[in-house]
Design a protein around this motif. Structure first.
Motif, PDB file in Angstrom:
ATOM      1  N   THR A   1       0.880  -1.159   0.000  1.00 27.42           N
ATOM      2  CA  THR A   1       0.000   0.000   0.000  1.00 27.42           C
ATOM      3  C   THR A   1       0.920   1.212   0.000  1.00 27.42           C
ATOM      4  OG1 THR A   1      -1.671  -1.195   1.261  1.00 27.42           O
ATOM      5  CG2 THR A   1      -1.783   1.229   1.291  1.00 27.42           C
ATOM      6  N   VAL A   2       0.757   2.077  -0.986  1.00 26.62           N
ATOM      7  CA  VAL A   2       1.647   3.228  -1.133  1.00 26.62           C
ATOM      8  C   VAL A   2       0.852   4.510  -0.940  1.00 26.62           C
ATOM      9  CG1 VAL A   2       3.210   4.465  -2.689  1.00 26.62           C
ATOM     10  CG2 VAL A   2       3.142   1.957  -2.720  1.00 26.62           C
ATOM     11  N   TYR A   3       1.345   5.352  -0.065  1.00 27.73           N
ATOM     12  CA  TYR A   3       0.764   6.676   0.143  1.00 27.73           C
ATOM     13  C   TYR A   3       1.750   7.706  -0.395  1.00 27.73           C
ATOM     14  CZ  TYR A   3      -2.473   4.281   3.260  1.00 27.73           C
ATOM     15  OH  TYR A   3      -3.417   3.435   3.779  1.00 27.73           O
ATOM     16  N   GLU A   4       1.379   8.352  -1.492  1.00 31.39           N
ATOM     17  CA  GLU A   4       2.206   9.403  -2.086  1.00 31.39           C
ATOM     18  C   GLU A   4       1.871  10.710  -1.375  1.00 31.39           C
ATOM     19  OE1 GLU A   4       4.595   8.786  -4.045  1.00 31.39           O
ATOM     20  OE2 GLU A   4       4.093   6.917  -5.072  1.00 31.39           O
ATOM     21  N   LEU A   5       2.734  11.141  -0.469  1.00 36.10           N
ATOM     22  CA  LEU A   5       2.439  12.289   0.381  1.00 36.10           C
ATOM     23  C   LEU A   5       2.222  13.578  -0.401  1.00 36.10           C
ATOM     24  CD1 LEU A   5       4.857  11.642   3.375  1.00 36.10           C
ATOM     25  CD2 LEU A   5       2.494  10.878   3.058  1.00 36.10           C
ATOM     26  N   ASP A   6       2.895  13.706  -1.546  1.00 38.67           N
ATOM     27  CA  ASP A   6       2.727  14.919  -2.343  1.00 38.67           C
ATOM     28  C   ASP A   6       1.444  14.918  -3.164  1.00 38.67           C
ATOM     29  OD1 ASP A   6       3.811  12.870  -3.884  1.00 38.67           O
ATOM     30  OD2 ASP A   6       4.942  14.218  -5.170  1.00 38.67           O
ATOM     31  N   GLU A   7       0.684  13.832  -3.111  1.00 35.20           N
ATOM     32  CA  GLU A   7      -0.565  13.747  -3.863  1.00 35.20           C
ATOM     33  C   GLU A   7      -1.788  13.654  -2.952  1.00 35.20           C
ATOM     34  OE1 GLU A   7      -0.066  10.427  -6.509  1.00 35.20           O
ATOM     35  OE2 GLU A   7       1.491  11.444  -7.664  1.00 35.20           O
ATOM     36  N   LEU A   8      -1.576  13.599  -1.642  1.00 33.76           N
ATOM     37  CA  LEU A   8      -2.679  13.489  -0.689  1.00 33.76           C
ATOM     38  C   LEU A   8      -3.006  14.849  -0.082  1.00 33.76           C
ATOM     39  CD1 LEU A   8      -1.567  10.304   1.271  1.00 33.76           C
ATOM     40  CD2 LEU A   8      -3.398  10.462  -0.409  1.00 33.76           C
ATOM     41  N   PRO A   9      -4.296  15.123   0.137  1.00 34.33           N
ATOM     42  CA  PRO A   9      -4.659  16.395   0.759  1.00 34.33           C
ATOM     43  C   PRO A   9      -4.038  16.576   2.151  1.00 34.33           C
ATOM     44  CG  PRO A   9      -6.616  15.197   0.042  1.00 34.33           C
ATOM     45  CD  PRO A   9      -5.444  14.317  -0.202  1.00 34.33           C
ATOM     46  N   ASN A  10      -3.896  15.495   2.898  1.00 41.44           N
ATOM     47  CA  ASN A  10      -3.304  15.565   4.244  1.00 41.44           C
ATOM     48  C   ASN A  10      -1.845  15.095   4.244  1.00 41.44           C
ATOM     49  OD1 ASN A  10      -3.886  12.845   3.790  1.00 41.44           O
ATOM     50  ND2 ASN A  10      -4.363  12.448   5.929  1.00 41.44           N
ATOM     51  N   GLY A  11      -1.223  15.098   3.087  1.00 45.52           N
ATOM     52  CA  GLY A  11       0.147  14.606   2.957  1.00 45.52           C
ATOM     53  C   GLY A  11       1.147  15.366   3.806  1.00 45.52           C
ATOM     54  N   HIS A  12       0.982  16.674   3.899  1.00 41.22           N
ATOM     55  CA  HIS A  12       1.907  17.480   4.702  1.00 41.22           C
ATOM     56  C   HIS A  12       1.801  17.109   6.185  1.00 41.22           C
ATOM     57  CE1 HIS A  12       4.665  20.763   5.318  1.00 41.22           C
ATOM     58  NE2 HIS A  12       3.867  21.287   6.236  1.00 41.22           N
ATOM     59  N   GLN A  13       0.581  16.880   6.645  1.00 38.24           N
ATOM     60  CA  GLN A  13       0.351  16.464   8.037  1.00 38.24           C
ATOM     61  C   GLN A  13       0.989  15.094   8.296  1.00 38.24           C
ATOM     62  OE1 GLN A  13      -3.788  15.953   8.958  1.00 38.24           O
ATOM     63  NE2 GLN A  13      -3.382  15.133  10.980  1.00 38.24           N
ATOM     64  N   LEU A  14       0.834  14.163   7.360  1.00 38.44           N
ATOM     65  CA  LEU A  14       1.440  12.836   7.503  1.00 38.44           C
ATOM     66  C   LEU A  14       2.961  12.938   7.515  1.00 38.44           C
ATOM     67  CD1 LEU A  14      -0.867  10.784   5.110  1.00 38.44           C
ATOM     68  CD2 LEU A  14      -0.826  10.695   7.618  1.00 38.44           C
ATOM     69  N   GLU A  15       3.500  13.793   6.676  1.00 43.64           N
ATOM     70  CA  GLU A  15       4.947  13.967   6.635  1.00 43.64           C
ATOM     71  C   GLU A  15       5.466  14.519   7.972  1.00 43.64           C
ATOM     72  OE1 GLU A  15       8.476  15.659   3.746  1.00 43.64           O
ATOM     73  OE2 GLU A  15       6.412  16.279   3.347  1.00 43.64           O
ATOM     74  N   ARG A  16       4.749  15.469   8.541  1.00 44.81           N
ATOM     75  CA  ARG A  16       5.132  16.002   9.858  1.00 44.81           C
ATOM     76  C   ARG A  16       5.108  14.909  10.922  1.00 44.81           C
ATOM     77  NH1 ARG A  16       1.773  20.485   8.663  1.00 44.81           N
ATOM     78  NH2 ARG A  16       0.297  19.738  10.217  1.00 44.81           N
ATOM     79  N   ALA A  17       4.123  14.023  10.843  1.00 47.90           N
ATOM     80  CA  ALA A  17       4.032  12.914  11.811  1.00 47.90           C
ATOM     81  C   ALA A  17       5.223  11.967  11.653  1.00 47.90           C
ATOM     82  CB  ALA A  17       2.718  12.163  11.637  1.00 47.90           C
ATOM     83  N   LEU A  18       5.638  11.715  10.421  1.00 49.19           N
ATOM     84  CA  LEU A  18       6.797  10.853  10.179  1.00 49.19           C
ATOM     85  C   LEU A  18       8.070  11.496  10.716  1.00 49.19           C
ATOM     86  CD1 LEU A  18       5.941   9.633   6.575  1.00 49.19           C
ATOM     87  CD2 LEU A  18       6.039   8.204   8.632  1.00 49.19           C
ATOM     88  N   VAL A  19       8.230  12.787  10.490  1.00 46.24           N
ATOM     89  CA  VAL A  19       9.403  13.504  10.991  1.00 46.24           C
ATOM     90  C   VAL A  19       9.405  13.489  12.520  1.00 46.24           C
ATOM     91  CG1 VAL A  19      10.513  15.762  11.141  1.00 46.24           C
ATOM     92  CG2 VAL A  19       9.744  14.911   8.929  1.00 46.24           C
ATOM     93  N   ALA A  20       8.229  13.678  13.117  1.00 46.79           N
ATOM     94  CA  ALA A  20       8.118  13.672  14.579  1.00 46.79           C
ATOM     95  C   ALA A  20       8.486  12.315  15.169  1.00 46.79           C
ATOM     96  CB  ALA A  20       6.702  14.060  14.999  1.00 46.79           C
ATOM     97  N   SER A  21       8.294  11.257  14.374  1.00 43.02           N
ATOM     98  CA  SER A  21       8.641   9.915  14.855  1.00 43.02           C
ATOM     99  C   SER A  21      10.126   9.599  14.661  1.00 43.02           C
ATOM    100  CB  SER A  21       7.795   8.859  14.144  1.00 43.02           C
ATOM    101  OG  SER A  21       8.211   8.707  12.800  1.00 43.02           O
ATOM    102  N   GLY A  22      10.867  10.570  14.127  1.00 45.23           N
ATOM    103  CA  GLY A  22      12.308  10.385  13.974  1.00 45.23           C
ATOM    104  C   GLY A  22      12.770  10.089  12.569  1.00 45.23           C
ATOM    105  N   ARG A  23      11.868  10.074  11.597  1.00 45.91           N
ATOM    106  CA  ARG A  23      12.241   9.796  10.200  1.00 45.91           C
ATOM    107  C   ARG A  23      12.871  11.023   9.579  1.00 45.91           C
ATOM    108  NH1 ARG A  23      13.943   6.247   9.107  1.00 45.91           N
ATOM    109  NH2 ARG A  23      13.818   6.726   6.915  1.00 45.91           N
ATOM    110  N   ARG A  24      14.125  10.916   9.199  1.00 43.65           N
ATOM    111  CA  ARG A  24      14.826  11.986   8.488  1.00 43.65           C
ATOM    112  C   ARG A  24      15.722  11.338   7.465  1.00 43.65           C
ATOM    113  NH1 ARG A  24      12.843  14.764  12.178  1.00 43.65           N
ATOM    114  NH2 ARG A  24      13.492  16.262  13.654  1.00 43.65           N
ATOM    115  N   PRO A  25      15.517  11.460   6.179  1.00 44.26           N
ATOM    116  CA  PRO A  25      14.382  12.141   5.574  1.00 44.26           C
ATOM    117  C   PRO A  25      13.083  11.391   5.840  1.00 44.26           C
ATOM    118  CG  PRO A  25      15.628  10.991   3.899  1.00 44.26           C
ATOM    119  CD  PRO A  25      16.379  10.839   5.193  1.00 44.26           C
ATOM    120  N   SER A  26      11.968  12.070   5.635  1.00 45.81           N
ATOM    121  CA  SER A  26      10.670  11.488   5.985  1.00 45.81           C
ATOM    122  C   SER A  26      10.266  10.353   5.045  1.00 45.81           C
ATOM    123  CB  SER A  26       9.599  12.570   5.984  1.00 45.81           C
ATOM    124  OG  SER A  26       9.522  13.189   4.715  1.00 45.81           O
ATOM    125  N   VAL A  27      10.738  10.371   3.814  1.00 43.09           N
ATOM    126  CA  VAL A  27      10.378   9.319   2.856  1.00 43.09           C
ATOM    127  C   VAL A  27      11.633   8.767   2.193  1.00 43.09           C
ATOM    128  CG1 VAL A  27       8.072  10.193   2.370  1.00 43.09           C
ATOM    129  CG2 VAL A  27       9.976  11.017   0.998  1.00 43.09           C
TER     130      VAL A  27
END
Length: 102
Positions: A39-65
């Motif tokens: 299952t692939v979520y393309e963050l740049d194509e989702l309306p809430n993609g920026h919010q999801l990216e922030r959640a990934l960064v907050a969990s320690g993901r750098r880079p987020s994807v």
């Protein structure tokens, strides 16, 4: 992080990606080459993609994807997935998550 947990629940493989990211493309291609259907979520194509990216960064993901979840557990990004592959541990992990059967 609740949104990430909901999106990864009950799915064998989830990849958070961006359509313009070459490493994301590489990881998706690698996992699909074993017969898995992530299952692939393309963050740049989702309306809430920026919010999801922030959640990934907050969990320690750098880079987020890419952020790869196998069996509802965060495996990591491109480096971690490639390392598992080189060590021969990626396919067993995909089998354990029931993402592939053979």
């Amino acid at each position: 992080m609740d949104s990430i947990t909901r999106l990864t629940a009950d799915k064998p493989v989830v990849i958070f990606s961006k359509s313009s990211c070459c490493m994301c493309h590489t990881i998706k291609t690698l996992i699909r080459s074993f017969g898995a259907n992530p299952t692939v979520y393309e963050l740049d194509e989702l309306p809430n993609g920026h919010q999801l990216e922030r959640a990934l960064v907050a969990s320690g993901r750098r880079p987020s994807v890419p952020a790869v979840y196998i069996g509802e557990e965060l495996v990591g990004g491109a480096n971690e997935v490639m390392s598992l592959h080189v060590k021969g541990k990626l396919v067993p992990l995909l089998k354990q998550a029931k993402a592939i059967w053979v």
